[in-house]
Design an enzyme around this catalytic site. Structure first.
Site, PDB file in Angstrom:
ATOM      1  CG  HIS A  24      66.178  34.785 -52.423  1.00 63.57           C
ATOM      2  ND1 HIS A  24      66.411  33.449 -52.625  1.00 63.57           N
ATOM      3  CD2 HIS A  24      65.580  34.880 -51.189  1.00 63.57           C
ATOM      4  CE1 HIS A  24      65.979  32.763 -51.580  1.00 63.57           C
ATOM      5  NE2 HIS A  24      65.476  33.615 -50.695  1.00 63.57           N
ATOM      6  CD  GLU A  25      64.997  37.989 -49.009  1.00 68.47           C
ATOM      7  OE1 GLU A  25      63.812  37.999 -48.607  1.00 68.47           O
ATOM      8  OE2 GLU A  25      65.808  37.086 -48.721  1.00 68.47           O
ATOM      9  CG  HIS A  28      60.879  35.197 -50.465  1.00 64.16           C
ATOM     10  ND1 HIS A  28      60.482  33.894 -50.649  1.00 64.16           N
ATOM     11  CD2 HIS A  28      62.180  35.134 -50.060  1.00 64.16           C
ATOM     12  CE1 HIS A  28      61.492  33.082 -50.378  1.00 64.16           C
ATOM     13  NE2 HIS A  28      62.536  33.814 -50.030  1.00 64.16           N
TER      14      HIS A  28
END
Length: 207
Positions: A24-25, A28
């Site tokens: 997820h990170e 980003h």
């Protein structure tokens, strides 16, 4: 709302901690990097190493609460040609990664459906990835949904920036008093149903 997880729960929640949250990170940071912002790369966050991303409270809540989170990847929107559009795309990337992992979980569930333990692990891995995606899409600062909303709405929405001062406190109260779970169930259930259809199709079971 807080309970001691079983061994099967520990396994799929470890999968979340070591795969879902870092991806997820990383998503980003990768999208930000592709759009011209090297901040995550310079700070060592453009990696799938979970140690670089874990947040102590967010990790504890993965185990003992309804949801959790990682440390937000630093993003400098001034590197983007279009700041609002750039932040919106960066914010979409994280939940998108969780939806992708949920789909992979559904595929694995369909493959291993005859193994009760593996089916339980992959089913819950699928469900919690959907929950993580939906949770992050809520339009409440500092969640991704607030930045996506800011990118969609015209002009500078001052109320969103004002809300950011209280966003984490509101979020914690929603978790602590159990209001977050029904919200997640309401928005996540339709997605989970479609993924269950995918799992049944792969397993050769009736749709």
């Amino acid at each position: 709302m807080f309970g001691v997880p079983s061994m099967e729960e520990v396994i799929y929640k470890l999968l979340l901690i070591f795969f879902a949250l870092p991806l997820h990170e990383y998503a980003h940071g990768l999208v930000a990097y592709k759009l011209g912002d090297p901040t995550a790369k310079y700070e060592g966050r453009l990696t799938l190493n979970p140690i670089k991303h874990l947040d102590p409270l967010g990790t504890l809540l993965i185990f003992f609460g309804p949801i959790g989170w990682a440390k937000p990847v630093p993003v400098n929107p001034f590197h983007f040609a279009n700041r609002k559009r750039g932040m919106m795309l960066v914010s979409l990337a994280g939940p998108g990664a969780n939806f992708l992992l949920a789909a992979i979980g559904a595929v694995l569930l369909g493959i291993f459906y005859q193994s009760p333990v593996l089916a339980y692990i992959f089913e819950n891995f699928m469900i919690l990835n959907v929950w993580l995606a939906v949770f992050n899409l809520l339009p409440l600062p500092p969640l991704d949904g607030s930045k996506i909303l800011a990118g969609i709405l015209p002009g500078r929405q001052a109320w969103l920036y004002e809300l950011e001062r209280y966003g984490f406190a509101i979020l914690f109260l929603l978790i602590f008093f159990g209001f977050l779970t029904p919200i997640l169930i309401f928005f996540a259930s339709p997605v989970i149903k479609y993924l269950a259809v995918l799992a049944n199709f792969i397993a050769g079971l009736p749709l």
